[in-house]
Design an enzyme around this catalytic site. Structure first.
Site, PDB file in Angstrom:
ATOM      1  N   ASP A 209       0.992  -0.937   0.040  1.00  0.00           N
ATOM      2  CA  ASP A 209      -0.088   0.101   0.472  1.00  0.00           C
ATOM      3  C   ASP A 209       1.259   0.794  -0.211  1.00  0.00           C
ATOM      4  OD1 ASP A 209      -1.469   2.135   0.979  1.00  0.00           O
ATOM      5  OD2 ASP A 209      -3.023   1.171   2.425  1.00  0.00           O
ATOM      6  N   HIS A 210       1.216   2.345  -0.876  1.00  0.00           N
ATOM      7  CA  HIS A 210       1.470   2.977  -0.961  1.00  0.00           C
ATOM      8  C   HIS A 210       1.284   4.440  -0.255  1.00  0.00           C
ATOM      9  CE1 HIS A 210       5.197   4.852  -3.419  1.00  0.00           C
ATOM     10  NE2 HIS A 210       4.879   4.298  -4.361  1.00  0.00           N
ATOM     11  N   ARG A 211       0.577   4.346   0.471  1.00  0.00           N
ATOM     12  CA  ARG A 211      -0.268   5.181   1.293  1.00  0.00           C
ATOM     13  C   ARG A 211       0.412   5.231   2.494  1.00  0.00           C
ATOM     14  NH1 ARG A 211      -6.318   4.356   2.224  1.00  0.00           N
ATOM     15  NH2 ARG A 211      -5.326   2.032   2.567  1.00  0.00           N
TER      16      ARG A 211
END
Length: 442
Positions: free
Chosen positions: A413-415
């Site tokens: 998850d790039h968040r």
């Protein structure tokens, strides 16, 4: 005096709203004991056996296999006082008032496991002499259609099959004179045969596509999996990275350890090494073991690893967890994996074991697949795809050799996880599999 209580479908897992009835193990007239398994249901998580918290005699079965029932709906009615004993005049228990003439209510609490939710116990009024006995018919289902009789033979079929036969105009008595149970397929086959022209005068039209299709309701594990994957794919910005690793040293170590006393009776698989590597690498990159709390506006970092293992089962994909996997030794992880996969394939994973994961491994290699782009489980930050181990040409010290090679794929998850962190975690896992001795440096 009889004391009737209804056994309700309880919420056996967090957020459960409904379940499908798989099997009902009792019938009207059966005696039941406390904690006896009376029904098996399939939830969005797994198959669950439900024990009953009372002893008594079953008077009504209000569900049938294949029926979807909402949480809180009644499943059985049980007479918990089948002997007809009546409390004395001075009895002020919750099963009746002091004089025994007014109905009383009792809050019933589950005794064990996934027992029913609080149910109300009501005593039915005493019948006067000559008064006809009331017949209870479940409100949610009409009385069953009488079975067609031909020459004294009553065909055997479940209520849904009888209903289908009536709708399609199929005579059940003509289908199975040998006494076997008639199935839905028997009815559909008979209905198709009855409408087929016996001697067409013109060239028949091509068979409609629907006649070669099979429709299955979307429910249970498949429905839950679909909802979770859509939610994840359209909520978490996925990034996937790939790494090819020479795992020849790991496979050689595996062969040596299989002879070690600590692994006696334990199935040591390459997946156990991957599980250990993920736990060790997560300590160096804790972002992959975190979660995103949108409502609170916080990132939750976890000092434990509840490792999810994606498992294919006859009911669909499930992801049971190994609790506190980071605290386990390699033999303990290997044993836990063996128990987990066996239980999952039998469809007996408890719902609680599929909640609260922190990171997941999906072993696509068991299907002969090299790798893939896995979708992150909701609430987690990363998932590792573990591919098939193959003999492949590899350069070792400038020389071409045949080595044991596998491919890894990490979706994150790039968040929560930047490219540097995701790459470092994947590289650490690969390094630990390529050279297990590195584990002593972590």
């Amino acid at each position: 005096m009889p004391d009737y209580r209804q056994f309700l479908l309880a919420d056996t897992a967090e957020g459960l709203t409904e379940a499908e009835i798989l099997n009902c193990h009792v019938k009207p007239g059966d005696e039941v004991t406390v904690n006896q398994i009376v029904v098996e249901v399939e939830t969005a998580k797994a198959a669950v056996e439900l024990p009953i918290p009372w002893a008594g005699r079953v008077t009504e079965v209000l569900v049938e296999p294949g029926q979807t029932v909402e949480v809180g709906a009644p499943i059985l009615t049980v007479d918990v006082d089948p002997t007809g004993a009546t409390p004395g005049a001075g009895d002020t228990s919750t099963n009746g008032s002091a004089n025994g003439s007014e109905p009383a209510e009792e809050e019933m609490k589950p005794l064990v496991g996934y027992g029913a939710k609080a149910a109300i116990a009501r005593r039915r009024p005493r019948r006067t002499a000559g008064e006809p006995r009331p017949v209870s018919i479940p409100a949610q289902a009409p009385p069953p259609e009488p079975a067609p009789v031909r020459g004294g033979y009553v065909p055997l079929a479940k209520p849904p099959v009888r209903k289908l036969a009536k709708e399609l105009g199929v005579d059940l008595a003509a289908l199975a004179a040998d006494g076997r149970v008639i199935t839905r397929e028997d009815v559909e086959r008979a209905a198709s045969a009855s409408v087929a022209p016996s001697a067409p005068s013109v060239r028949p039209e091509p068979t409609p596509a629907g006649a070669r299709e099979r429709r299955v309701p979307i429910r249970g594990v498949r429905k839950a999996t679909a909802q979770a994957m859509v939610q994840s794919a359209f909520t978490a910005p996925h990034v996937t990275e790939f790494l090819t690793v020479d795992v020849t040293p790991m496979m050689e170590l595996r062969e040596r350890l299989k002879k070690h006393p600590d692994f006696a009776g334990v199935k040591l698989t390459p997946l156990a090494f991957a599980a250990k590597a993920v736990c060790l690498a997560a300590k160096r990159t804790p972002d992959v073991n975190a979660s995103w709390d949108e409502e609170a506006g916080e990132i939750v970092y976890k000092d434990y690893v509840h490792l999810g293992i994606a498992a294919a089962t006859p009911r669909g994909l499930v992801v049971p967890k190994i609790r506190d996997a980071d605290a386990m030794s390699l033999p303990e992880l290997a044993a836990a994996l063996e128990r987990l996969t066996a239980t999952a394939r039998e469809g007996r994973t408890p719902p609680a074991d599929m909640l609260g994961g922190t990171i997941t491994i999906t072993n696509v290699g068991v299907f002969g697949v090299d790798t893939g782009t896995p979708i992150i489980n909701p609430g987690e930050a990363a998932i590792l795809a573990f591919g098939a181990i193959r003999d492949m040409p590899w350069v070792v010290d400038g020389q071409l050799a045949v080595r044991k090679v596998l491919q890894l794929a990490l979706s994150f998850d790039h968040r929560l996880v930047d490219g540097q962190q995701g790459s470092r975690f994947l590289a650490d896992v690969g390094a630990l599999l390529a050279d297990p001795a590195l584990a002593i440096t972590y």
